[in-house]
Design a protein around this motif. Structure first.
Motif, PDB file in Angstrom:
ATOM      1  N   GLY A 213       7.519  -2.507 -12.430  1.00 60.13           N
ATOM      2  CA  GLY A 213       8.640  -2.165 -11.356  1.00 60.13           C
ATOM      3  C   GLY A 213       8.022  -1.104 -10.448  1.00 60.13           C
ATOM      4  O   GLY A 213       9.035  -0.461  -9.673  1.00 60.13           O
ATOM      5  N   VAL A 214       6.946  -0.740 -10.676  1.00 59.32           N
ATOM      6  CA  VAL A 214       6.294   0.444  -9.665  1.00 59.32           C
ATOM      7  C   VAL A 214       5.125  -0.293  -8.968  1.00 59.32           C
ATOM      8  O   VAL A 214       4.580  -1.273  -9.425  1.00 59.32           O
ATOM      9  CB  VAL A 214       6.028   1.662 -10.363  1.00 59.32           C
ATOM     10  CG1 VAL A 214       7.178   2.356 -10.806  1.00 59.32           C
ATOM     11  CG2 VAL A 214       5.140   1.366 -11.448  1.00 59.32           C
ATOM     12  N   LYS A 215       4.757   0.308  -7.761  1.00 61.72           N
ATOM     13  CA  LYS A 215       3.386  -0.201  -7.040  1.00 61.72           C
ATOM     14  C   LYS A 215       2.179   0.381  -7.433  1.00 61.72           C
ATOM     15  O   LYS A 215       2.447   1.581  -7.321  1.00 61.72           O
ATOM     16  CB  LYS A 215       3.720  -0.248  -5.547  1.00 61.72           C
ATOM     17  CG  LYS A 215       2.367  -0.669  -4.900  1.00 61.72           C
ATOM     18  CD  LYS A 215       2.751  -0.612  -3.298  1.00 61.72           C
ATOM     19  CE  LYS A 215       1.715  -0.587  -2.480  1.00 61.72           C
ATOM     20  NZ  LYS A 215       0.556  -1.786  -3.117  1.00 61.72           N
ATOM     21  N   ARG A 216       1.384  -0.138  -8.211  1.00 62.28           N
ATOM     22  CA  ARG A 216       0.203   0.741  -8.537  1.00 62.28           C
ATOM     23  C   ARG A 216      -0.714   0.877  -7.175  1.00 62.28           C
ATOM     24  O   ARG A 216      -0.786  -0.006  -6.591  1.00 62.28           O
ATOM     25  CB  ARG A 216      -0.456  -0.213  -9.582  1.00 62.28           C
ATOM     26  CG  ARG A 216      -2.048   0.563 -10.011  1.00 62.28           C
ATOM     27  CD  ARG A 216      -2.880  -0.402 -10.186  1.00 62.28           C
ATOM     28  NE  ARG A 216      -2.929  -1.676  -9.356  1.00 62.28           N
ATOM     29  CZ  ARG A 216      -3.117  -2.830  -9.491  1.00 62.28           C
ATOM     30  NH1 ARG A 216      -3.631  -3.371 -10.736  1.00 62.28           N
ATOM     31  NH2 ARG A 216      -2.891  -3.872  -8.783  1.00 62.28           N
ATOM     32  N   VAL A 217      -1.073   1.975  -6.981  1.00 63.82           N
ATOM     33  CA  VAL A 217      -1.969   2.528  -6.077  1.00 63.82           C
ATOM     34  C   VAL A 217      -3.234   2.672  -6.250  1.00 63.82           C
ATOM     35  O   VAL A 217      -4.274   2.121  -5.566  1.00 63.82           O
ATOM     36  CB  VAL A 217      -1.530   3.725  -5.121  1.00 63.82           C
ATOM     37  CG1 VAL A 217      -2.355   4.073  -4.389  1.00 63.82           C
ATOM     38  CG2 VAL A 217      -0.161   3.383  -4.777  1.00 63.82           C
ATOM     39  N   GLY A 218      -3.533   3.420  -7.335  1.00 66.71           N
ATOM     40  CA  GLY A 218      -5.012   3.886  -7.811  1.00 66.71           C
ATOM     41  C   GLY A 218      -5.091   3.856  -9.341  1.00 66.71           C
ATOM     42  O   GLY A 218      -4.102   4.131 -10.058  1.00 66.71           O
ATOM     43  N   TYR A 219      -6.445   3.716  -9.810  1.00 66.90           N
ATOM     44  CA  TYR A 219      -6.708   4.086 -11.298  1.00 66.90           C
ATOM     45  C   TYR A 219      -7.989   4.846 -11.164  1.00 66.90           C
ATOM     46  O   TYR A 219      -9.018   4.539 -10.589  1.00 66.90           O
ATOM     47  CB  TYR A 219      -6.779   2.704 -11.646  1.00 66.90           C
ATOM     48  CG  TYR A 219      -7.548   2.592 -13.170  1.00 66.90           C
ATOM     49  CD1 TYR A 219      -7.032   3.675 -14.250  1.00 66.90           C
ATOM     50  CD2 TYR A 219      -8.443   1.829 -13.443  1.00 66.90           C
ATOM     51  CE1 TYR A 219      -7.708   3.312 -15.497  1.00 66.90           C
ATOM     52  CE2 TYR A 219      -8.986   1.460 -14.637  1.00 66.90           C
ATOM     53  CZ  TYR A 219      -8.511   2.243 -15.764  1.00 66.90           C
ATOM     54  OH  TYR A 219      -9.073   2.152 -17.069  1.00 66.90           O
ATOM     55  N   GLU A 248      11.705  -8.909  -8.030  1.00 72.32           N
ATOM     56  CA  GLU A 248      10.547  -9.670  -7.586  1.00 72.32           C
ATOM     57  C   GLU A 248       9.006  -9.077  -7.477  1.00 72.32           C
ATOM     58  O   GLU A 248       8.473  -9.653  -6.787  1.00 72.32           O
ATOM     59  CB  GLU A 248      11.041 -10.396  -6.183  1.00 72.32           C
ATOM     60  CG  GLU A 248      12.301 -11.075  -6.219  1.00 72.32           C
ATOM     61  CD  GLU A 248      12.409 -12.293  -7.318  1.00 72.32           C
ATOM     62  OE1 GLU A 248      10.989 -12.821  -7.286  1.00 72.32           O
ATOM     63  OE2 GLU A 248      13.162 -12.623  -8.028  1.00 72.32           O
ATOM     64  N   TRP A 249       9.159  -7.754  -7.621  1.00 76.60           N
ATOM     65  CA  TRP A 249       7.907  -7.123  -7.573  1.00 76.60           C
ATOM     66  C   TRP A 249       6.869  -7.668  -8.300  1.00 76.60           C
ATOM     67  O   TRP A 249       6.969  -7.865  -9.547  1.00 76.60           O
ATOM     68  CB  TRP A 249       8.134  -5.670  -8.060  1.00 76.60           C
ATOM     69  CG  TRP A 249       8.729  -4.694  -6.829  1.00 76.60           C
ATOM     70  CD1 TRP A 249       9.895  -5.091  -6.103  1.00 76.60           C
ATOM     71  CD2 TRP A 249       8.353  -3.387  -6.751  1.00 76.60           C
ATOM     72  NE1 TRP A 249      10.181  -3.774  -5.339  1.00 76.60           N
ATOM     73  CE2 TRP A 249       9.299  -2.933  -5.492  1.00 76.60           C
ATOM     74  CE3 TRP A 249       7.505  -2.429  -6.987  1.00 76.60           C
ATOM     75  CZ2 TRP A 249       9.159  -1.652  -4.867  1.00 76.60           C
ATOM     76  CZ3 TRP A 249       7.239  -1.264  -6.410  1.00 76.60           C
ATOM     77  CH2 TRP A 249       8.259  -0.935  -5.525  1.00 76.60           C
ATOM     78  N   GLN A 250       5.632  -7.987  -7.784  1.00 83.00           N
ATOM     79  CA  GLN A 250       4.759  -8.450  -8.438  1.00 83.00           C
ATOM     80  C   GLN A 250       3.365  -7.588  -8.301  1.00 83.00           C
ATOM     81  O   GLN A 250       3.137  -7.302  -7.022  1.00 83.00           O
ATOM     82  CB  GLN A 250       4.478 -10.038  -8.141  1.00 83.00           C
ATOM     83  CG  GLN A 250       5.492 -11.049  -8.547  1.00 83.00           C
ATOM     84  CD  GLN A 250       5.778 -11.124  -9.800  1.00 83.00           C
ATOM     85  OE1 GLN A 250       4.593 -11.157 -10.780  1.00 83.00           O
ATOM     86  NE2 GLN A 250       7.022 -11.431 -10.562  1.00 83.00           N
ATOM     87  N   PRO A 251       2.567  -7.551  -9.181  1.00 82.35           N
ATOM     88  CA  PRO A 251       1.333  -6.705  -8.939  1.00 82.35           C
ATOM     89  C   PRO A 251      -0.008  -7.386  -8.148  1.00 82.35           C
ATOM     90  O   PRO A 251       0.051  -8.892  -8.407  1.00 82.35           O
ATOM     91  CB  PRO A 251       0.717  -6.511 -10.345  1.00 82.35           C
ATOM     92  CG  PRO A 251       1.379  -7.798 -11.215  1.00 82.35           C
ATOM     93  CD  PRO A 251       2.720  -7.927 -10.698  1.00 82.35           C
ATOM     94  N   SER A 252      -0.416  -6.743  -7.160  1.00 83.05           N
ATOM     95  CA  SER A 252      -1.358  -7.325  -6.658  1.00 83.05           C
ATOM     96  C   SER A 252      -2.638  -6.685  -7.249  1.00 83.05           C
ATOM     97  O   SER A 252      -2.909  -5.643  -7.348  1.00 83.05           O
ATOM     98  CB  SER A 252      -1.570  -6.494  -5.145  1.00 83.05           C
ATOM     99  OG  SER A 252      -2.649  -6.995  -4.465  1.00 83.05           O
ATOM    100  N   TYR A 253      -3.825  -7.586  -7.501  1.00 81.04           N
ATOM    101  CA  TYR A 253      -5.120  -6.945  -7.879  1.00 81.04           C
ATOM    102  C   TYR A 253      -6.117  -7.190  -7.027  1.00 81.04           C
ATOM    103  O   TYR A 253      -7.335  -7.147  -7.195  1.00 81.04           O
ATOM    104  CB  TYR A 253      -5.400  -7.939  -9.233  1.00 81.04           C
ATOM    105  CG  TYR A 253      -4.318  -7.614 -10.332  1.00 81.04           C
ATOM    106  CD1 TYR A 253      -4.756  -6.459 -11.036  1.00 81.04           C
ATOM    107  CD2 TYR A 253      -3.469  -8.413 -10.733  1.00 81.04           C
ATOM    108  CE1 TYR A 253      -3.866  -6.040 -12.119  1.00 81.04           C
ATOM    109  CE2 TYR A 253      -2.432  -8.038 -11.872  1.00 81.04           C
ATOM    110  CZ  TYR A 253      -2.668  -6.838 -12.396  1.00 81.04           C
ATOM    111  OH  TYR A 253      -1.935  -6.501 -13.556  1.00 81.04           O
ATOM    112  N   LYS A 254      -5.717  -7.007  -5.805  1.00 78.71           N
ATOM    113  CA  LYS A 254      -6.915  -7.021  -4.717  1.00 78.71           C
ATOM    114  C   LYS A 254      -7.219  -5.439  -4.398  1.00 78.71           C
ATOM    115  O   LYS A 254      -6.343  -4.782  -4.076  1.00 78.71           O
ATOM    116  CB  LYS A 254      -6.083  -7.479  -3.347  1.00 78.71           C
ATOM    117  CG  LYS A 254      -7.193  -7.435  -2.033  1.00 78.71           C
ATOM    118  CD  LYS A 254      -6.336  -7.906  -0.658  1.00 78.71           C
ATOM    119  CE  LYS A 254      -7.281  -7.564   0.273  1.00 78.71           C
ATOM    120  NZ  LYS A 254      -6.576  -7.949   1.721  1.00 78.71           N
TER     121      LYS A 254
END
Length: 291
Positions: A213-219, A248-254
């Motif tokens: 439910g949050v947008k991941r930016v960095g790791y 509808e939030w889905q993670p992007s692994y790009k």
């Protein structure tokens, strides 16, 4: 105490409110003792400050027993760096300890003793934070060790239940003791309806970060320096605005380059290369960023 009162009552301020960012991290600090058994408070404080974390979980943090000096070192971290503090389950609970510092108000916090029928007790903090006007749940946890597979399975199942039943955006930072994509990993992420911050990172064993439910930016993974035997892991996330639908939030692994994001979204530059005080980006040698 009177002289410290103004600093202790100043309202904590998150680092990037304009971008709606939350930087969350986890670190196993080995009771605030370094590898030579000297106190590590000053170095921990400096590293937390330099990393600019909004929420951080500390594991193996119980220093309040007599044998550890009967001290609450989280009080000093909270006062010097201006954080809210949740020191976790009390020393009487006989866990290794887990604590949390937060730049965001803690609306609710529940301390858990995770199921441990076959060995050591394990602790967890489940807290709801007011993050830029949105309720966000976080878990800080420390499972039992590899000697007790029953404990670890039951503990991971309970963590998954807590995450699965929450309707809020969620960030998990914990010590799971599992290889990526092994049984307990699947229980945690699949059973908890959580996304791994980087499922292609196969060089992990104990610490993991998950989100929903949050947008991941960095790791990023930051070396421990002389403190304990465990690295720091950190994630940057964008939190949805109040009322914004996250179903509808889905993670992007790009994967993307750091330049994909403005500088405000970047991890601190001082940990590149040789870093500072023995803390530097390792494993990948630089943070990873995602679209």
């Amino acid at each position: 105490m009177f002289m410290r009162f103004p600093a202790a009552t100043k309202t904590p301020t998150p680092y990037r409110p304009e971008q709606r960012l939350i930087t969350s991290a986890i670190w196993t600090i080995h009771f605030d003792l370094d590898n030579d058994m000297w106190l590590a408070e000053n170095r921990i404080i400096d590293t937390v400050r330099d990393l600019e974390v909004d929420v951080m979980g500390f594991l193996e943090s119980d220093t309040e027993r007599i044998i550890m000096g009967g001290r609450d070192w989280t009080q000093r971290v909270g006062e010097e760096l201006n954080y809210y503090v949740d020191y976790g389950p009390s020393p009487r609970k006989h866990t290794w300890g887990c604590a949390m510092i937060s730049k965001f108000p803690i609306k609710n916090s529940t301390h858990h003793l995770l199921p441990s029928p076959d060995g050591e007790l394990a602790c967890a903090i489940h807290a709801t934070l007011d993050v830029h006007g949105r309720d966000v749940d976080v878990i800080i946890s420390h499972n039992g060790q590899e000697e007790n597979p029953l404990d670890r399975r039951l503990q991971t199942t309970e963590l998954a239940r807590i995450m699965r039943e929450s309707q809020n955006p969620f960030i998990f930072t914990g010590y799971v003791v599992t290889q990526p994509h092994a049984e307990n990993y699947k229980i945690l992420f699949d059973g908890g309806r959580m996304n791994d911050i980087d499922p292609t990172d196969h060089d992990r064993w104990c610490q993991y970060i998950g989100y929903r439910g949050v947008k991941r930016v960095g790791y990023a993974r930051i070396s421990r320096g002389t403190i304990t035997d465990t690295e720091i892991q950190a994630g940057k996330f964008v939190v949805p605005a109040p009322g914004e639908d996250i179903s509808e939030w889905q993670p992007s692994y790009k994967r993307v380059e750091e330049s994909h994001y403005p500088e405000e979204y970047h991890f601190p530059k001082k940990f590149h290369g040789k870093g500072v005080r023995g803390h530097f980006y390792h494993v990948f040698n630089a943070p990873r960023y995602f679209d």
